[in-house]
Write a protein that holds these residues in place. Structure first.
Motif, mmCIF file in Angstrom:
data_model
loop_
_atom_site.group_PDB
_atom_site.id
_atom_site.type_symbol
_atom_site.label_atom_id
_atom_site.label_comp_id
_atom_site.label_asym_id
_atom_site.label_seq_id
_atom_site.Cartn_x
_atom_site.Cartn_y
_atom_site.Cartn_z
ATOM 1 N N UNK A 173 20.393 23.488 8.680
ATOM 2 C CA UNK A 173 19.162 22.871 9.173
ATOM 3 C C UNK A 173 18.196 22.816 8.011
ATOM 4 N N UNK A 174 17.695 21.629 7.731
ATOM 5 C CA UNK A 174 16.760 21.452 6.627
ATOM 6 C C UNK A 174 15.405 21.070 7.224
ATOM 7 N N UNK A 175 14.448 21.975 7.094
ATOM 8 C CA UNK A 175 13.090 21.706 7.578
ATOM 9 C C UNK A 175 12.281 21.136 6.429
ATOM 10 N N UNK A 176 11.335 20.246 6.758
ATOM 11 C CA UNK A 176 10.502 19.689 5.709
ATOM 12 C C UNK A 176 9.522 18.668 6.246
ATOM 13 N N UNK A 177 8.872 17.970 5.322
ATOM 14 C CA UNK A 177 7.882 16.953 5.680
ATOM 15 C C UNK A 177 8.421 15.564 5.389
ATOM 16 N N UNK A 178 8.348 14.718 6.415
ATOM 17 C CA UNK A 178 8.708 13.317 6.272
ATOM 18 C C UNK A 178 7.414 12.531 6.210
ATOM 19 N N UNK A 179 7.249 11.732 5.167
ATOM 20 C CA UNK A 179 6.028 10.936 4.994
ATOM 21 C C UNK A 179 6.396 9.462 4.957
ATOM 22 N N UNK A 180 5.822 8.713 5.904
ATOM 23 C CA UNK A 180 6.018 7.268 5.965
ATOM 24 C C UNK A 180 4.657 6.633 6.189
ATOM 25 N N UNK A 181 4.341 5.641 5.395
ATOM 26 C CA UNK A 181 3.114 4.871 5.560
ATOM 27 C C UNK A 181 1.874 5.782 5.535
ATOM 28 N N UNK A 182 1.919 6.801 4.664
ATOM 29 C CA UNK A 182 0.773 7.699 4.486
ATOM 30 C C UNK A 182 0.623 8.772 5.537
ATOM 31 N N UNK A 242 0.816 -1.221 0.000
ATOM 32 C CA UNK A 242 0.000 0.000 0.000
ATOM 33 C C UNK A 242 0.848 1.268 0.000
ATOM 34 N N UNK A 243 2.009 1.231 0.673
ATOM 35 C CA UNK A 243 2.885 2.410 0.791
ATOM 36 C C UNK A 243 4.314 2.023 0.398
ATOM 37 N N UNK A 244 4.577 1.885 -0.907
ATOM 38 C CA UNK A 244 5.890 1.394 -1.347
ATOM 39 C C UNK A 244 7.044 2.369 -1.119
ATOM 40 N N UNK A 245 6.718 3.640 -0.883
ATOM 41 C CA UNK A 245 7.795 4.609 -0.703
ATOM 42 C C UNK A 245 7.543 5.511 0.504
ATOM 43 N N UNK A 246 8.628 5.882 1.162
ATOM 44 C CA UNK A 246 8.624 6.958 2.149
ATOM 45 C C UNK A 246 9.281 8.149 1.444
ATOM 46 N N UNK A 247 9.013 9.363 1.931
ATOM 47 C CA UNK A 247 9.600 10.522 1.253
ATOM 48 C C UNK A 247 9.905 11.646 2.231
ATOM 49 N N UNK A 248 10.824 12.494 1.815
ATOM 50 C CA UNK A 248 11.127 13.734 2.538
ATOM 51 C C UNK A 248 11.151 14.845 1.504
ATOM 52 N N UNK A 249 10.461 15.949 1.812
ATOM 53 C CA UNK A 249 10.436 17.115 0.920
ATOM 54 C C UNK A 249 10.783 18.342 1.751
ATOM 55 N N UNK A 250 11.867 19.018 1.396
ATOM 56 C CA UNK A 250 12.284 20.187 2.170
ATOM 57 C C UNK A 250 11.345 21.367 1.939
#
Length: 194
Positions: A123-132, A103-111
């Motif tokens: 310092x890199x701020x961003x969103x980490x997405x794992x398992x939706x 269902x969630x083949x990838x995790x991602x980080x977007x700065x």
């Protein structure tokens, strides 16, 4: 007259293309060197540290230390490539209670923002997405340059339960700790001098 106009059109098109190429930022040439890069994680099972890593990931980097406001970093990690080096655990990790890879083949980080701290530290701020599930994170990064190569290293903590990693009976933190330390070393080419 028609020939002159068509020649002018061709020359204008060529000049426009040349300007586009010349004005394209050097950042477009930046690339990850996968063979020299790694993303790993450390968790504790019954108080004992357990090391794992991801075998497959990619990064899209557009970084210029002189233009941090327009610099961006994006990572994609194939969750199915996670390994703890044991057949028993490696078979479990892709299942729904852990990474739920189908269902969630990838995790991602977007700065979203990059801040210079001096001395090659950022310092890199961003969103980490794992398992939706997405969480805001701030990642400390140290850049070191050697010739044309740049190495970005750092580590940051996450709470696995915030991302629903290890559900139901595995939510018991006395068995598997909630805290996970994520570590990375990204080898990059094409980064301007810091």
């Amino acid at each position: 007259m028609k020939t002159t106009l068509s020649r002018f059109a061709v020359m204008a098109a060529f000049a426009g293309s040349a300007l586009t190429v010349l004005s394209a930022p050097a950042m477009a040439q930046q690339a990850l060197v996968p063979a020299q890069s790694e993303i790993s994680f450390v968790s504790k099972q019954m108080g004992v540290p357990v090391n794992g890593h991801f075998k497959k990931f990619d990064a899209q980097v557009a970084f210029d230390p002189a233009k941090l406001a327009s610099s961006k970093v994006a990572l994609t990690i194939d969750t199915g490539s996670a390994t703890l080096g044991s057949k028993e655990t490696d078979v479990e990790m892709p299942k729904p209670l852990w990474f739920n890879v189908p269902k969630f083949p990838q995790a991602s980080f977007q700065s979203s923002a990059i801040k210079a701290l001096g001395g090659g530290k950022y310092e890199v701020a961003g969103k980490l997405t794992i398992k939706g599930t997405s969480q805001d994170v701030v990642v400390p990064v140290t850049l070191a340059q050697s010739g044309a190569n740049t190495t970005a290293t750092g580590s940051f903590p996450i709470k696995r339960l915030a991302f629903k990693i290890g559900e139901q009976e595995w939510a018991d933190t006395s068995m598997v700790a909630d805290d996970v330390q994520v570590k990375f070393k990204l080898a990059l080419t094409g980064i301007p001098k810091i």
